[in-house]
Design a protein around this motif. Structure first.
Motif, PDB file in Angstrom:
ATOM      1  N   THR A   1       0.814  -1.216   0.000  1.00  6.56           N
ATOM      2  CA  THR A   1       0.000   0.000   0.000  1.00  6.56           C
ATOM      3  C   THR A   1       0.845   1.262   0.000  1.00  6.56           C
ATOM      4  OG1 THR A   1      -0.078   0.053   2.404  1.00  6.56           O
ATOM      5  CG2 THR A   1      -1.850  -1.115   1.291  1.00  6.56           C
ATOM      6  N   GLY A   2       2.156   1.099   0.081  1.00  4.39           N
ATOM      7  CA  GLY A   2       3.028   2.265   0.057  1.00  4.39           C
ATOM      8  C   GLY A   2       3.119   2.968   1.394  1.00  4.39           C
ATOM      9  N   ALA A   3       2.740   2.298   2.468  1.00  5.92           N
ATOM     10  CA  ALA A   3       2.822   2.923   3.788  1.00  5.92           C
ATOM     11  C   ALA A   3       4.287   3.127   4.195  1.00  5.92           C
ATOM     12  CB  ALA A   3       2.096   2.080   4.825  1.00  5.92           C
ATOM     13  N   ILE A   4       5.119   2.164   3.878  1.00  5.15           N
ATOM     14  CA  ILE A   4       6.534   2.261   4.225  1.00  5.15           C
ATOM     15  C   ILE A   4       7.338   1.895   2.984  1.00  5.15           C
ATOM     16  CG2 ILE A   4       8.238   1.711   5.991  1.00  5.15           C
ATOM     17  CD1 ILE A   4       6.135   0.299   7.565  1.00  5.15           C
ATOM     18  N   LYS A   5       8.492   2.531   2.821  1.00  2.00           N
ATOM     19  CA  LYS A   5       9.377   2.146   1.716  1.00  2.00           C
ATOM     20  C   LYS A   5       9.930   0.755   1.982  1.00  2.00           C
ATOM     21  CE  LYS A   5      10.954   6.684   0.285  1.00  2.00           C
ATOM     22  NZ  LYS A   5      11.714   7.749   0.953  1.00  2.00           N
ATOM     23  N   PRO A   6      10.121  -0.054   0.925  1.00  2.00           N
ATOM     24  CA  PRO A   6      10.551  -1.449   1.127  1.00  2.00           C
ATOM     25  C   PRO A   6      11.773  -1.594   2.027  1.00  2.00           C
ATOM     26  CG  PRO A   6       9.990  -1.095  -1.148  1.00  2.00           C
ATOM     27  CD  PRO A   6       9.862   0.239  -0.477  1.00  2.00           C
TER      28      PRO A   6
ATOM     29  N   GLY B   1      -6.873   8.023   4.290  1.00  2.00           N
ATOM     30  CA  GLY B   1      -5.408   8.052   4.283  1.00  2.00           C
ATOM     31  C   GLY B   1      -4.808   7.746   5.641  1.00  2.00           C
ATOM     32  N   GLY B   2      -5.567   8.027   6.701  1.00  2.00           N
ATOM     33  CA  GLY B   2      -5.057   7.805   8.049  1.00  2.00           C
ATOM     34  C   GLY B   2      -4.655   6.372   8.298  1.00  2.00           C
ATOM     35  N   PHE B   3      -5.301   5.467   7.587  1.00  2.00           N
ATOM     36  CA  PHE B   3      -4.977   4.054   7.775  1.00  2.00           C
ATOM     37  C   PHE B   3      -3.558   3.730   7.324  1.00  2.00           C
ATOM     38  CE2 PHE B   3      -9.650   3.397   7.787  1.00  2.00           C
ATOM     39  CZ  PHE B   3      -9.721   2.794   9.014  1.00  2.00           C
ATOM     40  N   ARG B   4      -3.082   4.522   6.345  1.00  2.00           N
ATOM     41  CA  ARG B   4      -1.731   4.255   5.848  1.00  2.00           C
ATOM     42  C   ARG B   4      -0.718   4.497   6.954  1.00  2.00           C
ATOM     43  NH1 ARG B   4      -1.171   6.652   0.309  1.00  2.00           N
ATOM     44  NH2 ARG B   4      -2.480   4.889  -0.178  1.00  2.00           N
ATOM     45  N   THR B   5      -0.917   5.600   7.696  1.00  2.00           N
ATOM     46  CA  THR B   5      -0.028   5.874   8.831  1.00  2.00           C
ATOM     47  C   THR B   5      -0.178   4.777   9.876  1.00  2.00           C
ATOM     48  OG1 THR B   5      -0.701   8.136   8.416  1.00  2.00           O
ATOM     49  CG2 THR B   5       0.723   7.750  10.308  1.00  2.00           C
ATOM     50  N   GLY B   6      -1.422   4.363  10.119  1.00  2.00           N
ATOM     51  CA  GLY B   6      -1.674   3.337  11.114  1.00  2.00           C
ATOM     52  C   GLY B   6      -0.972   2.039  10.784  1.00  2.00           C
TER      53      GLY B   6
END
Lengths: 73, 397
Positions: B31-36, B175-180
């Motif tokens: 999902t692109g939340a964190i870089k690989p 979008g908040g879920f991405r941070t979560g």
């Protein structure tokens, strides 16, 4: 057979996961409302969203507290 | 012999690490939340921390599956060596195929096979195998999928926003879920450390006890804990990009809210089960969660073909690792020559699979494997991010 343990694990998983997801989702929703362009809503929405995120974090920490044997001794 | 078995156990821990990076980090990467690269580094650190947190699982590992102690049979380092061989080889094969298979099953399978071949059928407690290994394997994905399904539904229901007057859809702003996801996936990595590093600690402790250098019934020593934690962290950092690809996009297309729900369910299930003494496999739980979250969101299709392939892989894990373990045990049984043959053949197989993994990548691009896989995922992520940005600017305001 350890059916009791199985039920216990399933129940604990469901309760803890739902708690975290509901709190976080509420936080996300309230943030979304607070960020709306038509700001006709009361001013307590954004703080409330922070409260939701905070409670969610606390729920996670409480779960870890229960699990790590260091604390329960 | 003891030193060699410990080295082999640590290598198994390493393969366990890079095999299971995907469990924690596939969805946030997808999902692109964190870089690989950041994701695997984070997972490595948390695995390290998790390994130190609790040694409950280590104390119970393999206990009961193979009858040990006074009324049972004496388990020897030979048997453990053979079992580890089976586990490592199966881990390498499934990694080459990009299948998320259970490292714990590979370990148990290897040990059971080795015990049957080396000691005899009576050495295995089949009731215990059924109870501790086979039934959890059936229930773990089901529980995880059900919980993830409920959580995904809830997450979407709670954040669905409609205009009260027109009833048309507003911008959902999820979008908040991405941070979560950063936090939930960290939790999964932590859970993995508390769960899987323990298994190797248990094995090494078993070896030390059987060699007589540690009192029976005592817990793992500090240097064992540290070595295992380090091995699994390094393994995690090396990253199993092949399996990340399968888990992150092969099963279903993961959106941040789904990923959040799936990771929360995974972490909850692993932590609850390892604490309550009904050990579930991390891999089974994580795969089940991803599928459950896929079913929970409308308009998402679960690729049942891939899911079926993974399940077939699970079915084969125990017997396949068992057969390798049994063959190794028979070789070792013949004496020093057999032992050397087994060790050399095992090393050769591992090296061969490693070389094969490089070759299949040089075919596509001449980049290093990790780089290339990392970029393949990063490209997809950028596209996804761009799409969601477009959606936001279109729908927003």
């Amino acid at each position: 057979m350890k059916w009791l343990e199985l039920v216990l694990v399933a129940g604990a998983t469901l309760v803890s996961a739902v708690t975290v997801v509901v709190l976080y989702a509420l936080g996300v929703r309230l943030t979304a409302i607070a960020g709306d362009f038509r700001s006709s809503q009361p001013g307590w929405i954004r703080p409330l969203s922070y409260v939701c995120f905070g409670l969610c974090g606390l729920a996670v920490l409480f779960g870890l507290y229960l699990i790590i044997p260091y604390f329960s001794k | 012999m003891v030193a060699l078995v410990i080295a082999l156990a640590l290598f198994f821990d390493f393969t366990n690490g890079f095999h299971d990076t995907a469990n924690a980090m596939a969805t946030p990467i997808a999902t692109g939340a964190i870089k690989p690269k950041t994701a695997v580094a984070l997972a490595a650190v948390l695995n390290l921390v998790g390994a130190f947190l609790s040694t409950e699982v280590a104390k119970t590992v393999s206990g009961g599956i193979i009858r040990e102690g006074s009324d049972g049979v004496q388990i020897t380092p030979d048997i453990i060596f053979a079992g580890l061989m089976g586990a490592i080889l199966w881990n390498m094969i499934t990694w080459l195929k990009g299948l998320p298979s259970s490292s714990s099953h590979a370990l148990f399978g290897g040990l059971i096979g080795a015990a049957i071949a080396g000691i005899g059928l009576h050495s295995v407690n089949f009731a215990s195998v059924l109870q501790k290994v086979l039934l959890p394997a059936v229930f773990a994905p089901v529980i995880a999928a059900a919980v993830a399904y409920v959580c995904t539904r809830l997450a979407y229901a709670l954040t669905a926003r409609h205009d009260p007057e027109t009833g048309s859809k507003l911008t959902q702003k999820r979008g908040g879920f991405r941070t979560g996801q950063i936090f939930t996936s960290s939790l999964v990595a932590l859970a993995h450390g508390t769960n899987d590093a323990q298994k190797t600690m248990g094995i090494i402790t078993l070896v030390l006890i059987s060699a007589g250098s540690q009192a029976p019934g005592s817990g793992p020593q500090l240097w064992v804990i540290a070595a295992c934690a380090l091995a699994i962290a390094i393994g995690t950092y090396s990253g199993g990009w092949r399996i990340i690809r399968t888990m992150g996009s092969g099963l279903t297309d993961v959106k941040p809210a789904q990923g959040f729900a799936a990771e929360t369910s995974t972490a909850a299930a692993i932590l609850a089960s390892s604490h309550l003494g009904f050990a579930l496999s991390t891999t089974h739980v994580a795969s089940g969660s991803v599928i459950g979250s896929g079913m929970g969101r409308r308009g998402t299709t679960v690729r049942w073909g891939t899911a079926g392939k993974i399940v077939v892989g699970w079915l084969f894990t125990l017997p396949a690792a068992g057969i390798v373990g049994a063959l190794t045990a028979m070789l070792v049984h013949t004496g020093t020559v057999g032992f050397v043959i087994a060790a050399v053949a095992g090393t050769a197989a591992v090296v061969y699979m490693f070389v094969a993994s490089r070759k299949s990548h040089v075919g596509h691009h001449n980049a290093v494997e990790v780089e290339e896989a990392g970029q393949a995922i990063r490209f997809a992520k950028k596209k996804a991010a761009a799409v969601s940005r477009n959606n936001n600017s279109k729908g927003g305001r």
